[in-house]
Scaffold this motif. Structure first.
Motif, mmCIF file in Angstrom:
data_model
loop_
_atom_site.group_PDB
_atom_site.id
_atom_site.type_symbol
_atom_site.label_atom_id
_atom_site.label_comp_id
_atom_site.label_asym_id
_atom_site.label_seq_id
_atom_site.Cartn_x
_atom_site.Cartn_y
_atom_site.Cartn_z
ATOM 1 N N LYS A 60 74.230 22.905 53.845
ATOM 2 C CA LYS A 60 75.068 22.030 53.015
ATOM 3 C C LYS A 60 75.196 20.643 53.629
ATOM 4 C CE LYS A 60 76.368 24.831 49.651
ATOM 5 N NZ LYS A 60 76.080 24.566 48.216
ATOM 6 N N SER A 61 75.282 20.587 54.952
ATOM 7 C CA SER A 61 75.368 19.283 55.607
ATOM 8 C C SER A 61 74.110 18.463 55.352
ATOM 9 C CB SER A 61 75.560 19.456 57.121
ATOM 10 O OG SER A 61 76.813 20.029 57.410
ATOM 11 N N ARG A 62 72.985 19.149 55.313
ATOM 12 C CA ARG A 62 71.720 18.453 55.098
ATOM 13 C C ARG A 62 71.593 17.949 53.662
ATOM 14 N NH1 ARG A 62 68.833 22.204 56.831
ATOM 15 N NH2 ARG A 62 68.120 23.167 54.902
ATOM 16 N N LEU A 63 72.161 18.689 52.723
ATOM 17 C CA LEU A 63 72.012 18.355 51.307
ATOM 18 C C LEU A 63 73.083 17.392 50.796
ATOM 19 C CD1 LEU A 63 71.141 21.928 49.938
ATOM 20 C CD2 LEU A 63 69.564 20.027 50.334
ATOM 21 N N ASN A 64 74.208 17.314 51.485
ATOM 22 C CA ASN A 64 75.307 16.469 51.029
ATOM 23 C C ASN A 64 75.401 15.218 51.891
ATOM 24 O OD1 ASN A 64 77.142 17.984 48.863
ATOM 25 N ND2 ASN A 64 76.351 19.505 50.301
ATOM 26 N N ALA A 65 75.023 14.079 51.312
ATOM 27 C CA ALA A 65 74.988 12.831 52.091
ATOM 28 C C ALA A 65 76.352 12.186 52.219
ATOM 29 C CB ALA A 65 74.019 11.847 51.433
ATOM 30 N N ARG A 66 77.336 12.637 51.471
ATOM 31 C CA ARG A 66 78.611 11.918 51.449
ATOM 32 C C ARG A 66 79.584 12.365 52.537
ATOM 33 N NH1 ARG A 66 83.060 14.229 49.287
ATOM 34 N NH2 ARG A 66 82.880 16.237 48.235
ATOM 35 N N TRP A 67 79.254 13.399 53.302
ATOM 36 C CA TRP A 67 80.145 13.812 54.383
ATOM 37 C C TRP A 67 79.356 14.233 55.617
ATOM 38 C CZ3 TRP A 67 79.275 18.921 55.624
ATOM 39 C CH2 TRP A 67 78.855 19.784 54.600
ATOM 40 N N PHE A 68 80.060 14.201 56.761
ATOM 41 C CA PHE A 68 79.449 14.526 58.045
ATOM 42 C C PHE A 68 80.360 15.526 58.742
ATOM 43 C CE2 PHE A 68 78.841 13.861 62.596
ATOM 44 C CZ PHE A 68 77.460 13.850 62.719
ATOM 45 N N VAL B 192 83.753 13.779 58.182
ATOM 46 C CA VAL B 192 83.813 12.344 57.915
ATOM 47 C C VAL B 192 83.545 12.137 56.433
ATOM 48 C CG1 VAL B 192 82.775 10.100 58.407
ATOM 49 C CG2 VAL B 192 82.959 11.825 60.226
ATOM 50 N N ASN B 193 84.399 11.364 55.782
ATOM 51 C CA ASN B 193 84.249 11.087 54.355
ATOM 52 C C ASN B 193 83.622 9.702 54.186
ATOM 53 O OD1 ASN B 193 84.450 10.718 51.618
ATOM 54 N ND2 ASN B 193 86.585 11.381 51.463
ATOM 55 N N PHE B 194 82.318 9.657 53.902
ATOM 56 C CA PHE B 194 81.636 8.376 53.765
ATOM 57 C C PHE B 194 82.093 7.601 52.531
ATOM 58 C CE2 PHE B 194 77.967 10.395 56.259
ATOM 59 C CZ PHE B 194 78.402 9.832 57.446
ATOM 60 N N HIS B 195 82.803 8.251 51.626
ATOM 61 C CA HIS B 195 83.350 7.557 50.453
ATOM 62 C C HIS B 195 84.559 6.698 50.812
ATOM 63 C CE1 HIS B 195 80.587 9.510 47.958
ATOM 64 N NE2 HIS B 195 81.338 10.368 47.311
ATOM 65 N N ARG B 196 85.228 7.016 51.914
ATOM 66 C CA ARG B 196 86.491 6.351 52.237
ATOM 67 C C ARG B 196 86.301 5.447 53.454
ATOM 68 N NH1 ARG B 196 91.038 8.794 50.029
ATOM 69 N NH2 ARG B 196 92.070 6.926 50.816
ATOM 70 N N TYR C 162 74.937 11.193 63.439
ATOM 71 C CA TYR C 162 75.933 10.429 62.675
ATOM 72 C C TYR C 162 75.357 9.103 62.208
ATOM 73 C CZ TYR C 162 80.129 7.481 62.078
ATOM 74 O OH TYR C 162 81.084 6.602 61.609
ATOM 75 N N ARG C 163 74.675 8.393 63.100
ATOM 76 C CA ARG C 163 74.091 7.100 62.759
ATOM 77 C C ARG C 163 73.059 7.232 61.643
ATOM 78 N NH1 ARG C 163 70.701 4.145 67.348
ATOM 79 N NH2 ARG C 163 69.282 5.830 66.771
ATOM 80 N N GLU C 164 72.215 8.249 61.742
ATOM 81 C CA GLU C 164 71.201 8.454 60.706
ATOM 82 C C GLU C 164 71.837 8.885 59.393
ATOM 83 O OE1 GLU C 164 67.948 7.680 60.887
ATOM 84 O OE2 GLU C 164 68.600 6.787 62.788
ATOM 85 N N SER C 165 72.933 9.627 59.466
ATOM 86 C CA SER C 165 73.641 10.052 58.246
ATOM 87 C C SER C 165 74.229 8.857 57.511
ATOM 88 C CB SER C 165 74.743 11.058 58.601
ATOM 89 O OG SER C 165 74.208 12.243 59.141
ATOM 90 N N ILE C 166 74.773 7.899 58.257
ATOM 91 C CA ILE C 166 75.288 6.676 57.641
ATOM 92 C C ILE C 166 74.169 5.933 56.938
ATOM 93 C CG2 ILE C 166 76.330 4.416 58.073
ATOM 94 C CD1 ILE C 166 77.745 5.635 60.480
ATOM 95 N N ALA C 167 73.041 5.780 57.632
ATOM 96 C CA ALA C 167 71.901 5.067 57.047
ATOM 97 C C ALA C 167 71.427 5.752 55.783
ATOM 98 C CB ALA C 167 70.765 4.986 58.065
ATOM 99 N N HIS C 168 71.371 7.076 55.816
ATOM 100 C CA HIS C 168 70.926 7.825 54.640
ATOM 101 C C HIS C 168 71.899 7.654 53.480
ATOM 102 C CE1 HIS C 168 69.140 10.872 52.150
ATOM 103 N NE2 HIS C 168 70.225 11.628 52.190
ATOM 104 N N TYR C 169 73.186 7.667 53.794
ATOM 105 C CA TYR C 169 74.198 7.535 52.733
ATOM 106 C C TYR C 169 74.085 6.185 52.029
ATOM 107 C CZ TYR C 169 78.733 6.919 50.506
ATOM 108 O OH TYR C 169 79.720 6.664 49.590
ATOM 109 N N PHE C 170 73.917 5.110 52.792
ATOM 110 C CA PHE C 170 73.927 3.778 52.197
ATOM 111 C C PHE C 170 72.574 3.354 51.625
ATOM 112 C CE2 PHE C 170 77.837 3.264 54.735
ATOM 113 C CZ PHE C 170 78.651 2.775 53.736
ATOM 114 N N LYS C 171 71.500 4.003 52.021
ATOM 115 C CA LYS C 171 70.201 3.603 51.483
ATOM 116 C C LYS C 171 69.773 4.441 50.289
ATOM 117 C CE LYS C 171 67.090 6.437 54.344
ATOM 118 N NZ LYS C 171 66.088 6.414 55.421
#
Length: 209
Positions: free
Chosen positions: A110-118, A134-138, A167-176
């Protein structure tokens, strides 16, 4: 677990975790402002949006926050951007399993498939009494000078290197991420088949109609 303590003199960096921090939660349709008589009254933003001399009473809540600002900017930016951290259940809205085997698949797949949380594991010594995320929406911001002055009180620690890299790569994935309609490149015949497989409610592009 995946957290480490940080000495007070060490600069703020991406992945630093702070608590408690305030998130301001204004409601544009109902704002408490001070009137000319020194009393607070309710009003709306569109009524006072052109005024510069307004004092507000704003609601806030105390939250955990993790630094989103990149290291190179954290050292010179006047504000630090952070993501809100909440309980795993609050952030993901997922049904929590009762047995460890099911948690394994939830945390990994689920962590791999859901880009909006960490995902952040529980660690009572660190301050996380339950599983967190971590809620990348907020996203919210705090003055950099304020965080630096209260570092010894508010900064609880940071992610260890392996977690920080993730975490850093997750942020990049979320915003790109680029939202697109995956059927746009199909021919009319292919689209008809695709539409049928998806309930027949898909709107075709002009070249598929």
């Amino acid at each position: 677990m995946i957290y480490e303590l940080v000495e007070d003199h060490m600069p703020i960096r991406q992945g630093d975790i702070f608590y408690p921090l305030p998130i301001i939660l204004p409601t544009l349709g109902q704002l408490a402002v001070m009137s000319e008589y020194g009393e607070y009254e309710d009003t709306k933003w569109d009524i006072i949006q052109d005024r510069d001399d307004v004092l507000f009473i704003l609601p806030f809540k105390k939250v955990w926050g993790i630094v989103a600002t990149q290291d190179c900017d954290a050292s010179r930016s006047p504000v630090i951007s952070l993501f809100e951290i909440g309980t795993f259940k609050e952030v993901t809205n997922l049904t929590l399993p009762e047995k460890p085997p099911k948690w394994v698949s939830l945390i990994t797949q689920k962590s791999r498939l859901n880009a909006r949380w960490f995902y952040l594991p529980a660690d009572e010594e660190f301050g996380f009494k339950e599983r967190m995320a971590v809620n990348f929406h907020r996203v919210f911001q705090i003055q950099s000078s304020d965080l630096k002055q209260s570092m010894n009180i508010l900064r609880k620690g940071r992610l260890v290197d392996v977690a920080y890299q993730h975490y850093r790569e997750s942020i990049a994935h979320y915003f790109k991420r680029y939202p697109y309609d995956e059927w746009y490149s199909l021919t009319k015949e292919e689209f008809d088949q695709y539409n049928q497989q998806n309930g027949g409610s898909i709107t075709p592009f002009a070249w598929q109609d």
